[in-house]
Design a protein around this motif. Sequence first.
Motif, PDB file in Angstrom:
ATOM      1  N   LEU A 192      12.492  14.395  -2.163  1.00  0.00           N
ATOM      2  CA  LEU A 192      12.150  13.622  -3.363  1.00  0.00           C
ATOM      3  C   LEU A 192      13.448  12.964  -3.808  1.00  0.00           C
ATOM      4  N   SER A 193      13.528  11.656  -3.652  1.00  0.00           N
ATOM      5  CA  SER A 193      14.783  10.963  -3.904  1.00  0.00           C
ATOM      6  C   SER A 193      14.657  10.063  -5.130  1.00  0.00           C
ATOM      7  N   ASP A 194      15.312  10.470  -6.207  1.00  0.00           N
ATOM      8  CA  ASP A 194      15.258   9.734  -7.471  1.00  0.00           C
ATOM      9  C   ASP A 194      16.462   8.782  -7.490  1.00  0.00           C
ATOM     10  N   GLU A 195      16.184   7.502  -7.272  1.00  0.00           N
ATOM     11  CA  GLU A 195      17.273   6.522  -7.140  1.00  0.00           C
ATOM     12  C   GLU A 195      17.269   5.539  -8.320  1.00  0.00           C
ATOM     13  N   ILE A 196      16.933   6.064  -9.493  1.00  0.00           N
ATOM     14  CA  ILE A 196      16.733   5.199 -10.665  1.00  0.00           C
ATOM     15  C   ILE A 196      18.019   4.490 -11.121  1.00  0.00           C
ATOM     16  N   TYR A 197      19.192   5.035 -10.718  1.00  0.00           N
ATOM     17  CA  TYR A 197      20.454   4.379 -11.103  1.00  0.00           C
ATOM     18  C   TYR A 197      21.016   3.520  -9.970  1.00  0.00           C
TER      19      TYR A 197
ATOM     20  N   SER B 157       0.825  -1.220   0.000  1.00  0.00           N
ATOM     21  CA  SER B 157       0.000   0.000   0.000  1.00  0.00           C
ATOM     22  C   SER B 157       0.857   1.267   0.000  1.00  0.00           C
ATOM     23  N   GLU B 158       2.178   1.104   0.153  1.00  0.00           N
ATOM     24  CA  GLU B 158       3.080   2.263   0.131  1.00  0.00           C
ATOM     25  C   GLU B 158       3.807   2.386  -1.214  1.00  0.00           C
ATOM     26  N   VAL B 159       3.375   1.579  -2.188  1.00  0.00           N
ATOM     27  CA  VAL B 159       4.008   1.583  -3.516  1.00  0.00           C
ATOM     28  C   VAL B 159       2.964   1.981  -4.558  1.00  0.00           C
ATOM     29  N   ALA B 160       3.332   2.880  -5.463  1.00  0.00           N
ATOM     30  CA  ALA B 160       2.456   3.203  -6.605  1.00  0.00           C
ATOM     31  C   ALA B 160       3.252   3.059  -7.884  1.00  0.00           C
ATOM     32  N   ILE B 161       2.608   2.507  -8.901  1.00  0.00           N
ATOM     33  CA  ILE B 161       3.270   2.363 -10.208  1.00  0.00           C
ATOM     34  C   ILE B 161       2.891   3.577 -11.045  1.00  0.00           C
ATOM     35  N   THR B 162       3.879   4.099 -11.797  1.00  0.00           N
ATOM     36  CA  THR B 162       3.620   5.295 -12.615  1.00  0.00           C
ATOM     37  C   THR B 162       4.090   5.053 -14.051  1.00  0.00           C
ATOM     38  N   VAL B 163       3.703   5.958 -14.931  1.00  0.00           N
ATOM     39  CA  VAL B 163       4.126   5.832 -16.327  1.00  0.00           C
ATOM     40  C   VAL B 163       5.535   6.423 -16.450  1.00  0.00           C
TER      41      VAL B 163
ATOM     42  N   GLY C  57       7.525   3.275 -13.996  1.00  0.00           N
ATOM     43  CA  GLY C  57       8.273   3.810 -12.866  1.00  0.00           C
ATOM     44  C   GLY C  57       7.500   3.505 -11.601  1.00  0.00           C
ATOM     45  N   TYR C  58       8.057   3.884 -10.457  1.00  0.00           N
ATOM     46  CA  TYR C  58       7.276   3.719  -9.232  1.00  0.00           C
ATOM     47  C   TYR C  58       7.699   4.686  -8.133  1.00  0.00           C
ATOM     48  N   VAL C  59       6.762   4.855  -7.214  1.00  0.00           N
ATOM     49  CA  VAL C  59       6.957   5.736  -6.071  1.00  0.00           C
ATOM     50  C   VAL C  59       6.796   4.883  -4.823  1.00  0.00           C
ATOM     51  N   VAL C  60       7.593   5.153  -3.807  1.00  0.00           N
ATOM     52  CA  VAL C  60       7.327   4.589  -2.479  1.00  0.00           C
ATOM     53  C   VAL C  60       7.211   5.770  -1.530  1.00  0.00           C
ATOM     54  N   THR C  61       6.111   5.862  -0.856  1.00  0.00           N
ATOM     55  CA  THR C  61       5.924   6.935   0.114  1.00  0.00           C
ATOM     56  C   THR C  61       4.780   6.571   1.053  1.00  0.00           C
TER      57      THR C  61
ATOM     58  N   TRP D 117      11.546   7.364   7.042  1.00  0.00           N
ATOM     59  CA  TRP D 117      11.208   7.671   5.648  1.00  0.00           C
ATOM     60  C   TRP D 117       9.723   7.955   5.427  1.00  0.00           C
ATOM     61  N   ARG D 118       8.868   7.286   6.172  1.00  0.00           N
ATOM     62  CA  ARG D 118       7.416   7.466   5.944  1.00  0.00           C
ATOM     63  C   ARG D 118       6.937   8.895   6.207  1.00  0.00           C
ATOM     64  N   ASN D 119       7.725   9.645   6.971  1.00  0.00           N
ATOM     65  CA  ASN D 119       7.295  10.998   7.342  1.00  0.00           C
ATOM     66  C   ASN D 119       7.708  12.069   6.342  1.00  0.00           C
ATOM     67  N   CYS D 120       8.689  11.761   5.498  1.00  0.00           N
ATOM     68  CA  CYS D 120       9.128  12.858   4.623  1.00  0.00           C
ATOM     69  C   CYS D 120       9.771  12.420   3.310  1.00  0.00           C
ATOM     70  N   VAL D 121       9.822  11.115   3.024  1.00  0.00           N
ATOM     71  CA  VAL D 121      10.507  10.705   1.783  1.00  0.00           C
ATOM     72  C   VAL D 121       9.500  10.350   0.694  1.00  0.00           C
ATOM     73  N   TYR D 122       9.785  10.846  -0.500  1.00  0.00           N
ATOM     74  CA  TYR D 122       9.023  10.489  -1.698  1.00  0.00           C
ATOM     75  C   TYR D 122      10.063   9.841  -2.613  1.00  0.00           C
ATOM     76  N   TYR D 123      10.090   8.505  -2.591  1.00  0.00           N
ATOM     77  CA  TYR D 123      11.147   7.734  -3.271  1.00  0.00           C
ATOM     78  C   TYR D 123      10.694   7.393  -4.693  1.00  0.00           C
ATOM     79  N   VAL D 124      11.593   7.615  -5.649  1.00  0.00           N
ATOM     80  CA  VAL D 124      11.270   7.349  -7.064  1.00  0.00           C
ATOM     81  C   VAL D 124      12.263   6.347  -7.636  1.00  0.00           C
ATOM     82  N   ASN D 125      11.742   5.372  -8.382  1.00  0.00           N
ATOM     83  CA  ASN D 125      12.612   4.433  -9.076  1.00  0.00           C
ATOM     84  C   ASN D 125      11.845   3.955 -10.314  1.00  0.00           C
ATOM     85  N   GLY D 126      12.402   3.007 -11.047  1.00  0.00           N
ATOM     86  CA  GLY D 126      11.696   2.544 -12.239  1.00  0.00           C
ATOM     87  C   GLY D 126      12.443   1.440 -12.952  1.00  0.00           C
ATOM     88  N   PHE D 127      11.858   0.980 -14.044  1.00  0.00           N
ATOM     89  CA  PHE D 127      12.402  -0.166 -14.779  1.00  0.00           C
ATOM     90  C   PHE D 127      13.238   0.233 -15.996  1.00  0.00           C
TER      91      PHE D 127
END
Length: 399
Positions: free
Chosen positions: A206-211, A97-103, A251-255, A229-239
Amino acid sequence: MKAAGAFKLNESVLRLGAEEAFVYLARGLELKRKGVDVISFGIGQPDFQPPDFVIEEAYRAMKEGYNGYGPSLGMPELREAIAEFLSSERGVDVKPSEVAITVGAKAAVFMGMLSLLEPGDEVIVPDPGYPLYESVARFVGARPVYLRLHGGNGYKVRYEDVEKLVSERTRMIVLNYPENPVGTTIDRRDVEAIVELACRRGIVVLSDEIYDHFVYEGSHFSTLQVSEWRNCVYYVNGFSKTFGMTGWRLGYVVTNSALLERLSVVANNMYSCPPTFAQIAAARALRHGLGWFKSILEGYRRRRDLMYEKLSGIPGVKVRRPEGAFYMFPDFSEVIREKGLRSERELADRLLHEKGVVVLPGTAFPRDGGVGHLRFSFAVDESSIERGIARILEWLEAA
Ligand SMILES: Cc1ncc(COP(=O)(O)O)c(C=O)c1O
């Protein structure tokens, strides 16, 4: 007021900047079409294909009927697979429930900034850095505050430098590591201190950790490994990068799951849902593990070392060996001065037109921090690295 033909344009849209890598990609393709033998160190795209089993899973998913709409936050299969993958890889407790998939990761960044920023907010962004952050911050009316990366701080984001830029108006700190374009990572103590500061001050990281899998020295320490992390991190990654799936747009978000509820409404309005069959294939790919990626990483390490050696051999060029991602960001200032060129842009343009070599001007990332620099991607085979840099040397000798 600007117009596009007969159409009056929206002010916010006029503030958007375009990623110039795509402009240079088009220029390179145009020359190729005219028969020029182009060598491209331009666009940041892995040169390997997704593993066969992932492609087969996509086909199987389509045959199984995953061809329709799905939930706006993504298919439960993929949200679960990512939660499990992150939990085991990083030793953290992430729930589906803390993961969302994005385009793509781009949409994750866009929707995050759109949802979290107000006009007048300050956003700390790395400079040089991936141009999307500045562009979207401006689009929503926020003010980018640049965290300068340079030889003096080893092109690294350090807690002390971030802290100096935080003000009453700071609403977001953007981290991207390993970094595009400089290839640096952020040390564990700095990641921890930045996240702790942000949580304390009501700022979002906002932490973009795609690499995160393209790491050649040490290991990646994620913002998700900081307990708050749950209080202030918006984590971004992807395929796109690890799986070579840039065109699949996943891509995806964890927050925090409460924030995802709102994000779901944004996604719903924007694109309904990410592609369903691609998500099912990605879920199966994650469950398969990343064993196959080891040899890819070794290949990229060899390319990095070769490119470093070749660029170091160009008189007057200062280059550092990146710890991660697949970019080098050498400083050509001395060469530009000596050859009487106006800027790194003139150098990039002339290398393209006179030698068929695509490199990106440092100021595409996206401003002053890149003056005098060029960005090279080493996501190309070793022979292209040798031939491309030999052409640059030839050009410099003749200029
Ligand atoms: C730092 C960074 N974030 C995000 C992206 C875009 O990723 P995606 O293809 O998932 O939108 C890129 C692509 O170059 C990138 O370099």
